[in-house]
Design an enzyme around this catalytic site. Structure first.
Site, PDB file in Angstrom:
ATOM      1  N   PRO A  70       0.688  -1.444   0.140  1.00 13.48           N
ATOM      2  CA  PRO A  70       0.097   0.107  -0.051  1.00 13.48           C
ATOM      3  C   PRO A  70       0.996   1.244  -0.112  1.00 13.48           C
ATOM      4  O   PRO A  70       0.413   2.438  -0.304  1.00 13.48           O
ATOM      5  CB  PRO A  70      -0.689  -0.010   1.144  1.00 13.48           C
ATOM      6  CG  PRO A  70      -0.082  -1.145   2.005  1.00 13.48           C
ATOM      7  CD  PRO A  70       0.830  -2.188   1.248  1.00 13.48           C
TER       8      PRO A  70
ATOM      9  N   GLU B  57       1.698  -8.561   8.914  1.00 13.63           N
ATOM     10  CA  GLU B  57       1.567  -7.040   8.971  1.00 13.63           C
ATOM     11  C   GLU B  57       2.427  -6.334   7.867  1.00 13.63           C
ATOM     12  O   GLU B  57       2.491  -5.062   7.848  1.00 13.63           O
ATOM     13  CB  GLU B  57       2.211  -6.807  10.344  1.00 13.63           C
ATOM     14  CG  GLU B  57       1.382  -7.118  11.647  1.00 13.63           C
ATOM     15  CD  GLU B  57       0.167  -6.621  11.625  1.00 13.63           C
ATOM     16  OE1 GLU B  57      -0.036  -5.218  11.505  1.00 13.63           O
ATOM     17  OE2 GLU B  57      -0.912  -7.132  11.728  1.00 13.63           O
TER      18      GLU B  57
ATOM     19  N   ARG C 292      -4.022  -7.098 -21.043  1.00 17.56           N
ATOM     20  CA  ARG C 292      -4.914  -6.123 -21.923  1.00 17.56           C
ATOM     21  C   ARG C 292      -4.008  -5.449 -22.991  1.00 17.56           C
ATOM     22  O   ARG C 292      -4.463  -5.121 -24.116  1.00 17.56           O
ATOM     23  CB  ARG C 292      -5.818  -5.395 -21.372  1.00 17.56           C
ATOM     24  CG  ARG C 292      -6.838  -6.046 -20.557  1.00 17.56           C
ATOM     25  CD  ARG C 292      -7.844  -5.435 -19.849  1.00 17.56           C
ATOM     26  NE  ARG C 292      -8.555  -4.329 -20.685  1.00 17.56           N
ATOM     27  CZ  ARG C 292      -9.679  -4.797 -21.490  1.00 17.56           C
ATOM     28  NH1 ARG C 292      -9.937  -6.047 -21.234  1.00 17.56           N
ATOM     29  NH2 ARG C 292     -10.495  -4.032 -22.186  1.00 17.56           N
TER      30      ARG C 292
ATOM     31  N   ASP D  12     -11.101   2.276 -24.543  1.00 14.73           N
ATOM     32  CA  ASP D  12     -11.184   2.149 -23.017  1.00 14.73           C
ATOM     33  C   ASP D  12     -11.270   3.331 -22.139  1.00 14.73           C
ATOM     34  O   ASP D  12     -10.466   4.319 -22.702  1.00 14.73           O
ATOM     35  CB  ASP D  12     -10.436   1.082 -22.344  1.00 14.73           C
ATOM     36  CG  ASP D  12     -11.115  -0.199 -22.703  1.00 14.73           C
ATOM     37  OD1 ASP D  12     -12.083  -0.428 -22.841  1.00 14.73           O
ATOM     38  OD2 ASP D  12     -10.134  -1.129 -22.494  1.00 14.73           O
TER      39      ASP D  12
HETATM   40  N1  SAH Z   1       0.886  -3.061   7.714  1.00  7.12           N
HETATM   41  C1  SAH Z   1       1.095  -2.843   6.195  1.00  7.12           C
HETATM   42  C2  SAH Z   1      -0.155  -3.505   5.502  1.00  7.12           C
HETATM   43  C3  SAH Z   1       0.357  -5.082   5.592  1.00  7.12           C
HETATM   44  S1  SAH Z   1      -1.188  -5.881   4.422  1.00  7.12           S
HETATM   45  C4  SAH Z   1       0.746  -1.369   6.176  1.00  7.12           C
HETATM   46  O1  SAH Z   1      -0.098  -0.825   6.547  1.00  7.12           O
HETATM   47  O2  SAH Z   1       1.593  -0.856   5.217  1.00  7.12           O
HETATM   48  C5  SAH Z   1      -0.134  -7.157   3.916  1.00  7.12           C
HETATM   49  C6  SAH Z   1       0.446  -7.283   2.426  1.00  7.12           C
HETATM   50  O3  SAH Z   1      -0.682  -7.156   1.822  1.00  7.12           O
HETATM   51  C7  SAH Z   1       1.216  -6.235   2.309  1.00  7.12           C
HETATM   52  O4  SAH Z   1       2.635  -6.424   2.764  1.00  7.12           O
HETATM   53  C8  SAH Z   1       1.185  -6.208   0.893  1.00  7.12           C
HETATM   54  O5  SAH Z   1       2.014  -7.030   0.150  1.00  7.12           O
HETATM   55  C9  SAH Z   1      -0.487  -6.430   0.623  1.00  7.12           C
HETATM   56  N2  SAH Z   1      -1.101  -5.286   0.109  1.00  7.12           N
HETATM   57  C10 SAH Z   1      -2.124  -4.831   1.207  1.00  7.12           C
HETATM   58  N3  SAH Z   1      -2.451  -3.480   0.648  1.00  7.12           N
HETATM   59  C11 SAH Z   1      -2.128  -3.368  -0.526  1.00  7.12           C
HETATM   60  C12 SAH Z   1      -2.283  -2.448  -1.504  1.00  7.12           C
HETATM   61  N4  SAH Z   1      -3.143  -1.480  -1.424  1.00  7.12           N
HETATM   62  N5  SAH Z   1      -1.581  -2.657  -2.737  1.00  7.12           N
HETATM   63  C13 SAH Z   1      -0.697  -3.622  -2.889  1.00  7.12           C
HETATM   64  N6  SAH Z   1      -0.520  -4.559  -2.072  1.00  7.12           N
HETATM   65  C14 SAH Z   1      -1.230  -4.478  -0.926  1.00  7.12           C
END
Ligand code: SAH
Length: 249
Positions: free
Chosen positions: A90, A117, A156, A171
């Site tokens: 994220p 986490e 795509r 698109d």
């Molecule tokens: N504690 C972290 C989130 C961990 S979620 C934080 O707050 O930044 C666990 C895993 O899910 C992450 O390591 C990532 O690989 C994936 N993930 C979660 N949200 C994501 C998103 N919006 N985009 C891409 N991968 C995501």
């Protein structure tokens, strides 16, 4: 194009990669997807890849050694093009059509899915990844759903994946605008009518009408996109009329 997906759940990808457009892309060889089970790179007898966080706190952390080992194995594979390795997070660059197109230009992309986490920060500080990609400003439980979305959006752009000619070009986001509305049979449904112009057979009028619909939709729903949209003089003038004073940047 080749994708490598590093995941704790390779099974997650089996059905989506076997169905519809992605399924056909894989079957025809346009798309090659290698699923890499992160547990295969664990040195633990129980194939463990997570551990408690130093400093305490909730949840578990994806440990560094198996992630390093998996990525280094991908990079070291003889005879294959070197992968562009992206960690899904994220905290990464927000995924969009532009990034999808950039990735589609690469011969090989590896997507590393996190879990728990998050991942041991030393994967980042050591520069293990070439990029970090986020699906959006929300938190998923793992990178798998993000990896699938990226796989599908990128594929795509690979020639031959989308069969209908001109479909991808029309698109949403392709020229900085949202797509125009689509209609099909029946012509009249619950007193809801299809716009007359679509039956006119006048291709230029239909093209103009669709273009205007694109401008309207973008103005109403995603005005932020208009700043970067590729518009000609006539379209800018039309947009200014629609917006009642919208000024082209
Ligand atoms: N504690 C972290 C989130 C961990 S979620 C934080 O707050 O930044 C666990 C895993 O899910 C992450 O390591 C990532 O690989 C994936 N993930 C979660 N949200 C994501 C998103 N919006 N985009 C891409 N991968 C995501």
């Amino acid at each position: 194009m080749r994708f490598d997906v590093v995941t704790l759940f390779p099974g997650y990808f089996v059905s989506p990669l076997g169905e519809s457009l992605l399924g056909r892309a894989v079957e025809s060889g346009i798309l090659e997807v290698h699923l890499v089970d992160l547990r295969d790179f664990s040195e633990d007898p129980h194939r463990k890849v997570d551990d408690e966080p130093y400093g305490g706190g909730p949840g578990m952390v994806l440990t560094a050694p198996p992630v390093f080992a998996a990525v280094e194995a991908l990079r070291g594979e003889p005879g294959a093009p070197p992968p562009h390795v992206a960690f899904l997070s994220p905290q990464g660059r927000r995924f969009d059509a532009l990034l999808a197109k950039e990735l589609a230009e690469r011969p090989r992309v590896a997507l590393v899915c996190g879990r728990y986490e998050g991942i041991d920060e030393r994967t980042r500080t050591a520069g293990l990844f070439d990029a970090e990609i986020s699906l959006g400003d929300f938190v998923l439980s793992g990178g798998e759903v993000a990896a699938l979305a990226i796989l599908e959006a990128v594929s795509r752009y690979l020639p031959g994946v989308v069969q209908a000619a001109g479909s991808v070009e029309a698109d949403s986001f392709e020229d900085g605008l949202l797509d125009y509305p689509h209609f099909s049979r029946p012509r009249s449904f619950r007193s809801l009518e299809v716009p007359e112009v679509l039956f006119s057979g006048h291709h230029e009028n239909i093209r103009r009408w669709r273009r205007e619909q694109q401008l309207r939709a973008t103005l109403e729903r995603r005005p932020d996109l208009l700043e970067k949209a590729a518009l000609d003089e006539e379209e800018r003038a039309l947009l200014e009329r629609l917006a009642g004073g919208w000024r082209s940047p």
